[in-house]
Design a protein around this motif. Structure first.
Motif, PDB file in Angstrom:
ATOM      1  N   ASP A 123       7.147 -69.186   9.168  1.00  0.00           N
ATOM      2  CA  ASP A 123       8.437 -69.792   8.872  1.00  0.00           C
ATOM      3  C   ASP A 123       8.871 -70.773   9.956  1.00  0.00           C
ATOM      4  O   ASP A 123       9.883 -71.443   9.814  1.00  0.00           O
ATOM      5  CB  ASP A 123       9.516 -68.706   8.714  1.00  0.00           C
ATOM      6  N   ALA A 124       8.121 -70.844  11.056  1.00  0.00           N
ATOM      7  CA  ALA A 124       8.464 -71.792  12.119  1.00  0.00           C
ATOM      8  C   ALA A 124       8.279 -73.213  11.588  1.00  0.00           C
ATOM      9  O   ALA A 124       7.344 -73.496  10.843  1.00  0.00           O
ATOM     10  CB  ALA A 124       7.585 -71.568  13.342  1.00  0.00           C
ATOM     11  N   LYS A 125       9.159 -74.091  11.949  1.00  0.00           N
ATOM     12  CA  LYS A 125       9.111 -75.464  11.453  1.00  0.00           C
ATOM     13  C   LYS A 125       9.233 -76.435  12.616  1.00  0.00           C
ATOM     14  O   LYS A 125       9.719 -76.109  13.688  1.00  0.00           O
ATOM     15  CB  LYS A 125      10.263 -75.722  10.473  1.00  0.00           C
ATOM     16  N   PHE A 126       8.811 -77.663  12.354  1.00  0.00           N
ATOM     17  CA  PHE A 126       9.043 -78.775  13.263  1.00  0.00           C
ATOM     18  C   PHE A 126       8.437 -78.574  14.644  1.00  0.00           C
ATOM     19  O   PHE A 126       9.082 -78.758  15.655  1.00  0.00           O
ATOM     20  CB  PHE A 126      10.540 -79.077  13.362  1.00  0.00           C
ATOM     21  N   VAL A 127       7.196 -78.165  14.672  1.00  0.00           N
ATOM     22  CA  VAL A 127       6.468 -78.055  15.921  1.00  0.00           C
ATOM     23  C   VAL A 127       5.624 -79.318  16.039  1.00  0.00           C
ATOM     24  O   VAL A 127       4.773 -79.591  15.187  1.00  0.00           O
ATOM     25  CB  VAL A 127       5.590 -76.787  15.956  1.00  0.00           C
ATOM     26  N   ASN A 128       5.853 -80.115  17.069  1.00  0.00           N
ATOM     27  CA  ASN A 128       5.166 -81.381  17.252  1.00  0.00           C
ATOM     28  C   ASN A 128       3.834 -81.195  17.970  1.00  0.00           C
ATOM     29  O   ASN A 128       3.601 -80.197  18.630  1.00  0.00           O
ATOM     30  CB  ASN A 128       6.049 -82.347  18.042  1.00  0.00           C
ATOM     31  N   HIS A 129       2.967 -82.215  17.872  1.00  0.00           N
ATOM     32  CA  HIS A 129       1.676 -82.174  18.550  1.00  0.00           C
ATOM     33  C   HIS A 129       1.819 -82.522  20.031  1.00  0.00           C
ATOM     34  O   HIS A 129       2.608 -83.372  20.417  1.00  0.00           O
ATOM     35  CB  HIS A 129       0.692 -83.173  17.930  1.00  0.00           C
ATOM     36  N   SER A 130       0.991 -81.866  20.837  1.00  0.00           N
ATOM     37  CA  SER A 130       0.841 -82.229  22.242  1.00  0.00           C
ATOM     38  C   SER A 130      -0.523 -81.739  22.715  1.00  0.00           C
ATOM     39  O   SER A 130      -0.992 -80.684  22.288  1.00  0.00           O
ATOM     40  CB  SER A 130       1.935 -81.595  23.098  1.00  0.00           C
ATOM     41  N   PHE A 131      -1.152 -82.506  23.612  1.00  0.00           N
ATOM     42  CA  PHE A 131      -2.362 -82.027  24.268  1.00  0.00           C
ATOM     43  C   PHE A 131      -2.008 -81.093  25.421  1.00  0.00           C
ATOM     44  O   PHE A 131      -2.885 -80.461  26.006  1.00  0.00           O
ATOM     45  CB  PHE A 131      -3.206 -83.197  24.776  1.00  0.00           C
ATOM     46  N   ASN A 132      -0.724 -81.003  25.767  1.00  0.00           N
ATOM     47  CA  ASN A 132      -0.199 -80.054  26.749  1.00  0.00           C
ATOM     48  C   ASN A 132       0.855 -79.199  26.043  1.00  0.00           C
ATOM     49  O   ASN A 132       2.034 -79.261  26.362  1.00  0.00           O
ATOM     50  CB  ASN A 132       0.450 -80.796  27.928  1.00  0.00           C
ATOM     51  N   PRO A 133       0.450 -78.400  25.064  1.00  0.00           N
ATOM     52  CA  PRO A 133       1.425 -77.720  24.217  1.00  0.00           C
ATOM     53  C   PRO A 133       2.184 -76.599  24.916  1.00  0.00           C
ATOM     54  O   PRO A 133       1.728 -76.043  25.906  1.00  0.00           O
ATOM     55  CB  PRO A 133       0.562 -77.159  23.089  1.00  0.00           C
ATOM     56  N   SER A 134       3.335 -76.298  24.352  1.00  0.00           N
ATOM     57  CA  SER A 134       4.115 -75.146  24.813  1.00  0.00           C
ATOM     58  C   SER A 134       3.749 -73.902  24.009  1.00  0.00           C
ATOM     59  O   SER A 134       3.988 -72.783  24.447  1.00  0.00           O
ATOM     60  CB  SER A 134       5.613 -75.430  24.684  1.00  0.00           C
ATOM     61  N   CYS A 135       3.179 -74.097  22.833  1.00  0.00           N
ATOM     62  CA  CYS A 135       2.818 -72.999  21.926  1.00  0.00           C
ATOM     63  C   CYS A 135       1.366 -73.165  21.500  1.00  0.00           C
ATOM     64  O   CYS A 135       0.794 -74.240  21.638  1.00  0.00           O
ATOM     65  CB  CYS A 135       3.672 -73.039  20.667  1.00  0.00           C
ATOM     66  N   PHE A 136       0.830 -72.087  20.950  1.00  0.00           N
ATOM     67  CA  PHE A 136      -0.494 -72.202  20.375  1.00  0.00           C
ATOM     68  C   PHE A 136      -0.627 -71.263  19.193  1.00  0.00           C
ATOM     69  O   PHE A 136      -0.109 -70.157  19.204  1.00  0.00           O
ATOM     70  CB  PHE A 136      -1.587 -71.911  21.397  1.00  0.00           C
ATOM     71  N   SER A 137      -1.335 -71.732  18.192  1.00  0.00           N
ATOM     72  CA  SER A 137      -1.576 -70.926  16.998  1.00  0.00           C
ATOM     73  C   SER A 137      -2.614 -69.864  17.284  1.00  0.00           C
ATOM     74  O   SER A 137      -3.464 -70.025  18.161  1.00  0.00           O
ATOM     75  CB  SER A 137      -2.049 -71.812  15.853  1.00  0.00           C
ATOM     76  N   THR A 138      -2.540 -68.811  16.511  1.00  0.00           N
ATOM     77  CA  THR A 138      -3.514 -67.723  16.601  1.00  0.00           C
ATOM     78  C   THR A 138      -4.159 -67.541  15.232  1.00  0.00           C
ATOM     79  O   THR A 138      -3.666 -68.055  14.231  1.00  0.00           O
ATOM     80  CB  THR A 138      -2.829 -66.401  17.006  1.00  0.00           C
ATOM     81  N   ALA A 139      -5.223 -66.796  15.180  1.00  0.00           N
ATOM     82  CA  ALA A 139      -5.861 -66.455  13.911  1.00  0.00           C
ATOM     83  C   ALA A 139      -5.086 -65.357  13.187  1.00  0.00           C
ATOM     84  O   ALA A 139      -5.512 -64.878  12.146  1.00  0.00           O
ATOM     85  CB  ALA A 139      -7.295 -66.019  14.159  1.00  0.00           C
ATOM     86  N   TYR A 140      -3.932 -64.979  13.720  1.00  0.00           N
ATOM     87  CA  TYR A 140      -3.103 -63.921  13.142  1.00  0.00           C
ATOM     88  C   TYR A 140      -1.919 -64.496  12.360  1.00  0.00           C
ATOM     89  O   TYR A 140      -0.990 -63.779  12.013  1.00  0.00           O
ATOM     90  CB  TYR A 140      -2.607 -62.989  14.251  1.00  0.00           C
ATOM     91  N   ASP A 141      -1.927 -65.796  12.131  1.00  0.00           N
ATOM     92  CA  ASP A 141      -0.882 -66.484  11.351  1.00  0.00           C
ATOM     93  C   ASP A 141       0.463 -66.565  12.050  1.00  0.00           C
ATOM     94  O   ASP A 141       1.503 -66.531  11.396  1.00  0.00           O
ATOM     95  CB  ASP A 141      -0.678 -65.840   9.974  1.00  0.00           C
ATOM     96  N   PHE A 142       0.457 -66.637  13.371  1.00  0.00           N
ATOM     97  CA  PHE A 142       1.684 -66.929  14.090  1.00  0.00           C
ATOM     98  C   PHE A 142       1.349 -67.649  15.384  1.00  0.00           C
ATOM     99  O   PHE A 142       0.219 -67.650  15.837  1.00  0.00           O
ATOM    100  CB  PHE A 142       2.553 -65.694  14.347  1.00  0.00           C
ATOM    101  N   GLU A 143       2.363 -68.286  15.923  1.00  0.00           N
ATOM    102  CA  GLU A 143       2.248 -69.037  17.164  1.00  0.00           C
ATOM    103  C   GLU A 143       2.666 -68.147  18.324  1.00  0.00           C
ATOM    104  O   GLU A 143       3.501 -67.259  18.150  1.00  0.00           O
ATOM    105  CB  GLU A 143       3.216 -70.231  17.153  1.00  0.00           C
ATOM    106  N   ILE A 144       2.119 -68.432  19.501  1.00  0.00           N
ATOM    107  CA  ILE A 144       2.628 -67.800  20.714  1.00  0.00           C
ATOM    108  C   ILE A 144       2.941 -68.895  21.721  1.00  0.00           C
ATOM    109  O   ILE A 144       2.336 -69.961  21.708  1.00  0.00           O
ATOM    110  CB  ILE A 144       1.649 -66.772  21.326  1.00  0.00           C
ATOM    111  N   ALA A 145       3.894 -68.620  22.572  1.00  0.00           N
ATOM    112  CA  ALA A 145       4.176 -69.531  23.685  1.00  0.00           C
ATOM    113  C   ALA A 145       3.089 -69.318  24.728  1.00  0.00           C
ATOM    114  O   ALA A 145       2.714 -68.192  25.027  1.00  0.00           O
ATOM    115  CB  ALA A 145       5.545 -69.250  24.267  1.00  0.00           C
ATOM    116  N   ILE A 146       2.583 -70.420  25.266  1.00  0.00           N
ATOM    117  CA  ILE A 146       1.549 -70.305  26.300  1.00  0.00           C
ATOM    118  C   ILE A 146       2.070 -70.744  27.664  1.00  0.00           C
ATOM    119  O   ILE A 146       1.314 -70.848  28.622  1.00  0.00           O
ATOM    120  CB  ILE A 146       0.277 -71.086  25.920  1.00  0.00           C
ATOM    121  N   ARG A 147       3.357 -70.998  27.722  1.00  0.00           N
ATOM    122  CA  ARG A 147       4.038 -71.278  28.989  1.00  0.00           C
ATOM    123  C   ARG A 147       5.532 -71.082  28.737  1.00  0.00           C
ATOM    124  O   ARG A 147       5.959 -70.916  27.597  1.00  0.00           O
ATOM    125  CB  ARG A 147       3.731 -72.677  29.500  1.00  0.00           C
TER     126      ARG A 147
END
Length: 139
Positions: free
Chosen positions: A12-36
């Protein structure tokens, strides 16, 4: 002012923009996690390289070696991305997760098992869809 947080968010998360230095990352579990840490007002970003794109695209200049997102980036970078997920597990498990009710309970349970068994991580590579060859049908 609230301090920075680490979180997970579901489909349900929306409006996540692209970055090569992302704040989040997708998982194979169908959700994002913050990586910083993500500070109040900071945009959420993710690396679109895992999205199985059909065509490459040039991304905004960020001072990184990567300049283009390619359809097979997930094949190239999955080990690096899996390591980012593993590195951030302690933060995810030690932080209150207010969006947890929105996640698939079975997938969260599988993810939660990584706290004691990180070697059981399902790789982001599992999200890769091989390009389909063109199919021609006789008429």
């Amino acid at each position: 002012m609230p301090k920075a947080i680490r979180f997970c968010a579901g489909a349900d998360a929306k409006f996540v923009n692209h970055s090569f230095n992302p704040s989040c990352f997708s998982t194979a579990y169908d959700f994002e996690i913050a990586i910083r840490d993500i500070h109040p007002g900071e945009q959420l970003t993710d690396d679109y390289g895992y999205l199985n794109l059909e065509e490459p695209f040039e991304a905004e200049e960020e001072g990184t070696d990567r300049k283009v997102v390619y359809p097979d980036d997930i094949v190239t970078y999955h080990e690096e991305w899996d390591a980012l997920i593993l590195k951030n597990l302690p933060y995810i498990f030690d932080t209150a997760q207010p969006l947890l009710p929105y996640l698939d309970k079975q997938k969260w349970h599988k993810f939660r098992r990584l706290e004691n068994n990180p070697s059981e991580l399902i790789s982001i590579l599992e999200c890769y869809c091989r390009p389909q060859k063109e199919m021609y049908y006789a008429m």
